[in-house]
Write a protein that holds these residues in place. Structure first.
Motif, PDB file in Angstrom:
ATOM      1  N   UNK A 268      52.921  10.056  17.366  1.00  0.00           N
ATOM      2  CA  UNK A 268      54.370  10.592  17.655  1.00  0.00           C
ATOM      3  C   UNK A 268      55.088   9.593  18.555  1.00  0.00           C
ATOM      4  N   UNK A 269      54.573   8.645  19.107  1.00  0.00           N
ATOM      5  CA  UNK A 269      55.410   7.810  20.085  1.00  0.00           C
ATOM      6  C   UNK A 269      56.257   6.850  19.124  1.00  0.00           C
ATOM      7  N   UNK A 270      57.512   6.872  19.362  1.00  0.00           N
ATOM      8  CA  UNK A 270      58.510   6.160  18.830  1.00  0.00           C
ATOM      9  C   UNK A 270      58.693   4.820  19.336  1.00  0.00           C
ATOM     10  N   UNK A 271      58.347   4.605  20.696  1.00  0.00           N
ATOM     11  CA  UNK A 271      58.673   3.204  21.236  1.00  0.00           C
ATOM     12  C   UNK A 271      57.232   2.970  22.100  1.00  0.00           C
ATOM     13  N   UNK A 272      56.312   2.336  21.809  1.00  0.00           N
ATOM     14  CA  UNK A 272      55.324   1.974  22.277  1.00  0.00           C
ATOM     15  C   UNK A 272      55.201   0.623  23.206  1.00  0.00           C
ATOM     16  N   UNK A 273      54.842   0.932  24.367  1.00  0.00           N
ATOM     17  CA  UNK A 273      55.030  -0.266  25.300  1.00  0.00           C
ATOM     18  C   UNK A 273      53.284  -0.441  25.846  1.00  0.00           C
ATOM     19  N   UNK A 274      52.731  -1.709  25.452  1.00  0.00           N
ATOM     20  CA  UNK A 274      51.484  -1.833  25.677  1.00  0.00           C
ATOM     21  C   UNK A 274      51.533  -2.471  27.072  1.00  0.00           C
ATOM     22  N   UNK A 275      50.862  -2.066  28.296  1.00  0.00           N
ATOM     23  CA  UNK A 275      50.900  -2.873  29.401  1.00  0.00           C
ATOM     24  C   UNK A 275      49.746  -3.615  29.822  1.00  0.00           C
ATOM     25  N   UNK A 276      48.733  -3.464  29.358  1.00  0.00           N
ATOM     26  CA  UNK A 276      47.371  -3.897  29.791  1.00  0.00           C
ATOM     27  C   UNK A 276      47.097  -3.937  31.201  1.00  0.00           C
ATOM     28  N   UNK A 277      47.804  -2.778  31.936  1.00  0.00           N
ATOM     29  CA  UNK A 277      47.433  -2.555  33.184  1.00  0.00           C
ATOM     30  C   UNK A 277      46.414  -1.643  33.579  1.00  0.00           C
ATOM     31  N   UNK A 278      45.967  -0.781  32.675  1.00  0.00           N
ATOM     32  CA  UNK A 278      45.016   0.427  32.912  1.00  0.00           C
ATOM     33  C   UNK A 278      45.889   1.538  33.917  1.00  0.00           C
ATOM     34  N   UNK A 279      45.245   1.994  34.706  1.00  0.00           N
ATOM     35  CA  UNK A 279      45.872   2.993  35.523  1.00  0.00           C
ATOM     36  C   UNK A 279      47.200   2.676  36.070  1.00  0.00           C
ATOM     37  N   UNK A 280      47.288   1.393  36.196  1.00  0.00           N
ATOM     38  CA  UNK A 280      48.501   0.799  36.944  1.00  0.00           C
ATOM     39  C   UNK A 280      49.912   0.963  36.219  1.00  0.00           C
ATOM     40  N   UNK A 281      49.692   1.437  34.964  1.00  0.00           N
ATOM     41  CA  UNK A 281      50.843   1.728  34.092  1.00  0.00           C
ATOM     42  C   UNK A 281      51.478   3.165  34.711  1.00  0.00           C
ATOM     43  N   UNK A 282      50.672   3.961  35.340  1.00  0.00           N
ATOM     44  CA  UNK A 282      51.293   5.217  36.113  1.00  0.00           C
ATOM     45  C   UNK A 282      52.360   4.989  36.772  1.00  0.00           C
ATOM     46  N   UNK A 283      52.577   3.630  37.345  1.00  0.00           N
ATOM     47  CA  UNK A 283      53.792   3.442  38.479  1.00  0.00           C
ATOM     48  C   UNK A 283      55.091   3.050  37.372  1.00  0.00           C
ATOM     49  N   UNK A 284      54.762   2.505  36.197  1.00  0.00           N
ATOM     50  CA  UNK A 284      55.913   2.243  35.293  1.00  0.00           C
ATOM     51  C   UNK A 284      56.247   3.628  34.742  1.00  0.00           C
ATOM     52  N   UNK A 285      55.543   4.476  34.467  1.00  0.00           N
ATOM     53  CA  UNK A 285      55.721   5.943  34.034  1.00  0.00           C
ATOM     54  C   UNK A 285      56.727   6.414  35.008  1.00  0.00           C
ATOM     55  N   UNK A 286      56.129   6.415  36.398  1.00  0.00           N
ATOM     56  CA  UNK A 286      57.044   7.259  37.429  1.00  0.00           C
ATOM     57  C   UNK A 286      58.192   6.439  37.468  1.00  0.00           C
ATOM     58  N   UNK A 287      58.381   5.076  37.748  1.00  0.00           N
ATOM     59  CA  UNK A 287      59.449   4.477  37.968  1.00  0.00           C
ATOM     60  C   UNK A 287      60.628   4.546  36.621  1.00  0.00           C
ATOM     61  N   UNK A 288      60.291   4.684  35.395  1.00  0.00           N
ATOM     62  CA  UNK A 288      60.990   4.662  34.397  1.00  0.00           C
ATOM     63  C   UNK A 288      61.895   5.990  33.919  1.00  0.00           C
ATOM     64  N   UNK A 289      61.245   7.149  34.771  1.00  0.00           N
ATOM     65  CA  UNK A 289      61.715   8.490  34.572  1.00  0.00           C
ATOM     66  C   UNK A 289      62.898   8.972  35.653  1.00  0.00           C
ATOM     67  N   UNK A 290      63.872   9.676  35.259  1.00  0.00           N
ATOM     68  CA  UNK A 290      64.720  10.238  36.368  1.00  0.00           C
ATOM     69  C   UNK A 290      64.338  11.229  37.087  1.00  0.00           C
ATOM     70  N   UNK A 291      63.628  12.018  36.053  1.00  0.00           N
ATOM     71  CA  UNK A 291      62.496  13.320  36.603  1.00  0.00           C
ATOM     72  C   UNK A 291      61.274  13.302  35.998  1.00  0.00           C
TER      73      UNK A 291
END
Length: 148
Positions: free
Chosen positions: A68-91
């Motif tokens: 169901x994902x329309x835009x997939x971003x593969x980071x190769x960062x493991x759990x480090x991707x959690x920082x990108x999730x947090x930074x990318x959101x306004x809320x």
């Protein structure tokens, strides 16, 4: 808006996350998740069904995204991707989860992002919502914030 929560789920939580994703899309917001299963899949499904955009920020390759994902971003960062999730959101809206979800909550709070508790987190700095409707009102700046 990001929705964070458990990578596995039971039906009630899945349905809540799906409806949350749907409402986020209906309000014209882009949904951000970690792109995998459970709460992330359910929210993405709801957003896609409502004609919205569901961005999945994945720990590995983008091919691992839920369907169901329309835009997939593969980071190769493991759990480090959690920082990108947090930074990318306004809320960030947090449903029940485990340590990965807790790390997203902590990172978002550290980045001074509003984090809405739609689970039982009781983490200082989060804003508690008693329902999906209240969570959306708070996320859009129309609700009453009850800091935890």
């Amino acid at each position: 808006m990001a929705v964070v929560g458990a990578g596995d789920y039971e039906e009630t939580r899945y349905n809540l996350a799906r409806e949350l994703g749907r409402r986020i899309a209906q309000k014209g917001h882009v949904l951000i998740t970690g792109g995998l299963g459970g709460v992330m899949e359910a929210a993405s499904r709801g957003a896609k069904e409502a004609g919205g955009v569901a961005v999945g920020i994945l720990p590995g390759e983008k091919e691992a995204a839920n369907p169901y994902v329309t835009v997939a971003i593969g980071t190769g960062m493991g759990h480090g991707r959690n920082a990108i999730v947090a930074r990318s959101a306004d809320v960030v809206i947090a449903l029940p989860g485990l340590y990965g979800t807790l790390s997203e909550i902590a990172l978002a709070l550290k980045m001074e992002k509003p984090v809405i508790d739609l689970g039982d987190w009781n983490v200082e700095g989060m804003v508690r919502a008693e329902s999906l409707e209240e969570a959306m009102e708070i996320a859009e700046g129309r609700g009453t914030a009850k800091k935890g």
